[in-house]
Motif scaffolding. Structure first.
Motif, mmCIF file in Angstrom:
data_model
loop_
_atom_site.group_PDB
_atom_site.id
_atom_site.type_symbol
_atom_site.label_atom_id
_atom_site.label_comp_id
_atom_site.label_asym_id
_atom_site.label_seq_id
_atom_site.Cartn_x
_atom_site.Cartn_y
_atom_site.Cartn_z
ATOM 1 N N GLU A 65 0.732 -1.214 0.007
ATOM 2 C CA GLU A 65 0.050 -0.119 0.062
ATOM 3 C C GLU A 65 0.950 1.271 -0.074
ATOM 4 O O GLU A 65 2.112 1.203 0.647
ATOM 5 N N ALA A 66 0.590 2.262 -0.720
ATOM 6 C CA ALA A 66 0.984 3.592 -0.843
ATOM 7 C C ALA A 66 2.222 3.640 -1.806
ATOM 8 O O ALA A 66 2.728 4.530 -2.229
ATOM 9 N N ALA A 67 2.448 2.457 -2.416
ATOM 10 C CA ALA A 67 3.353 2.366 -3.332
ATOM 11 C C ALA A 67 3.050 2.819 -4.637
ATOM 12 O O ALA A 67 1.703 2.935 -4.914
ATOM 13 N N SER A 68 3.923 3.402 -5.629
ATOM 14 C CA SER A 68 3.309 3.763 -6.967
ATOM 15 C C SER A 68 3.116 2.326 -7.954
ATOM 16 O O SER A 68 3.860 1.462 -7.802
ATOM 17 N N VAL A 116 -1.893 -6.006 -3.974
ATOM 18 C CA VAL A 116 -1.464 -5.070 -3.056
ATOM 19 C C VAL A 116 -1.649 -5.433 -1.961
ATOM 20 O O VAL A 116 -2.696 -5.879 -1.040
ATOM 21 N N LYS A 117 -0.474 -5.529 -0.880
ATOM 22 C CA LYS A 117 -0.255 -5.923 0.341
ATOM 23 C C LYS A 117 -0.593 -4.951 1.426
ATOM 24 O O LYS A 117 -0.071 -3.759 1.003
ATOM 25 N N PRO A 118 -1.596 -5.198 2.185
ATOM 26 C CA PRO A 118 -1.948 -4.207 3.327
ATOM 27 C C PRO A 118 -0.736 -3.883 4.334
ATOM 28 O O PRO A 118 0.330 -4.649 4.282
ATOM 29 N N ARG A 138 -1.210 4.414 -14.668
ATOM 30 C CA ARG A 138 -0.353 4.675 -13.710
ATOM 31 C C ARG A 138 -1.264 4.947 -12.487
ATOM 32 O O ARG A 138 -2.505 5.463 -12.693
ATOM 33 N N LYS A 139 -0.830 4.765 -11.218
ATOM 34 C CA LYS A 139 -1.528 5.359 -10.113
ATOM 35 C C LYS A 139 -0.423 5.558 -9.068
ATOM 36 O O LYS A 139 0.281 4.562 -8.675
ATOM 37 N N PRO A 140 -0.360 6.929 -8.425
ATOM 38 C CA PRO A 140 0.761 7.377 -7.536
ATOM 39 C C PRO A 140 0.786 6.679 -6.286
ATOM 40 O O PRO A 140 1.770 6.359 -5.658
ATOM 41 N N SER A 141 -0.193 6.159 -5.803
ATOM 42 C CA SER A 141 -0.481 5.498 -4.569
ATOM 43 C C SER A 141 -1.364 4.721 -4.329
ATOM 44 O O SER A 141 -2.566 4.952 -4.349
ATOM 45 N N VAL A 142 -1.096 3.294 -4.460
ATOM 46 C CA VAL A 142 -2.134 2.282 -4.355
ATOM 47 C C VAL A 142 -2.736 2.100 -3.050
ATOM 48 O O VAL A 142 -2.191 2.151 -1.889
ATOM 49 N N GLN A 143 -3.926 1.536 -2.931
ATOM 50 C CA GLN A 143 -4.441 0.801 -1.923
ATOM 51 C C GLN A 143 -4.955 -0.414 -1.984
ATOM 52 O O GLN A 143 -4.738 -1.110 -3.181
#
Lengths: 113, 112
Positions: free
Chosen positions: A15-18, A111-113, A77-82
């Motif tokens: 999480e929060a990674a691009s 996406v790992k929490p 793209r996504k700047p910060s994944v959830q």
């Protein structure tokens, strides 16, 4: 005939990674480009689409994609994944007449929490 | 707005048997598509209808697959006889303008 290539089959990130998913297409004429998402247990949904104009398109849930004509690419793209972005993502191309939507093989994103 | 409806959701058959899938598109959508999605692959277009006419069926294995869209609304996809390699999810989709396509949840077929 048109074709679509997605570079990564699986992506794992925290999480929060691009996120950036690659997509290249092969077609001799004008194309319309799409990204679809399939969340676990759900149907395919449209994330965003490009027909013409600004090559940087914004879609739902904070996603965007850039069309680079010279590279035949349409990367997502996504700047910060959830964690909720865990899904399978498909790039697709359609000819200018609106026929034959052709999909890439898909990229599974975890996406790992 | 109701989505694209498909049935049955799941079907298990033996090879050489036949199966039929039904699709009801979103009301008013003239274009209807059937896609085949094999596990681990992207969806592949089998057939595209515009009203009740076929626009593209170049990837439909016509020796065993058939599809019809009588009256330009509902559609049926049939496989006869089924082979093991037909195991896949069969997706129906519809569109008003050909550029925004809405997908159903799919019909999962397992051929044993």
């Amino acid at each position: 005939a048109q074709s679509v290539s997605q570079h990564n089959h699986h992506v794992i990130l925290s999480e929060a990674a691009s996120l950036e998913l690659g997509c290249n297409y092969s077609y001799g004429g004008t194309v319309n480009l799409f990204w679809y998402v399939q969340y676990p247990g759900q149907h395919l949904q449209l994330l965003l689409k490009y027909f013409s104009g600004d090559p940087l398109v914004k879609g739902i849930k904070g996603f965007e994609a850039e069309f680079i004509k010279s590279k035949f690419s349409f990367n997502l793209r996504k700047p910060s994944v959830q964690w909720s972005d865990t899904a399978e993502y498909f790039c697709a191309v359609m000819d200018a007449a609106g026929n034959k939507l052709t999909f890439g093989g898909g990229t599974r994103v975890l996406v790992k929490p | 707005e109701a989505g694209v409806a498909q049935s049955p959701r799941y079907k298990i058959i033996e090879k050489r048997q036949s199966v039929a899938f039904w699709c009801n598109p979103i009301s008013g959508h003239a274009t209807l598509y059937w896609y085949q999605q094999i596990l681990g692959q992207g969806p592949k277009l089998l057939i595209q209808f515009q009203n009740n006419g076929v626009v593209d069926d170049s990837q439909l294995p016509k020796d065993r697959f058939s599809a019809e869209r009588l009256k330009g609304v509902d559609s049926t996809l049939k496989i006869q006889p089924a082979k093991l390699e037909d195991s896949a999810v069969y997706l129906c989709a519809s569109s008003l303008d050909s550029y925004t396509i809405y997908f159903g949840e799919g019909s999962w077929l397992t051929v044993v």
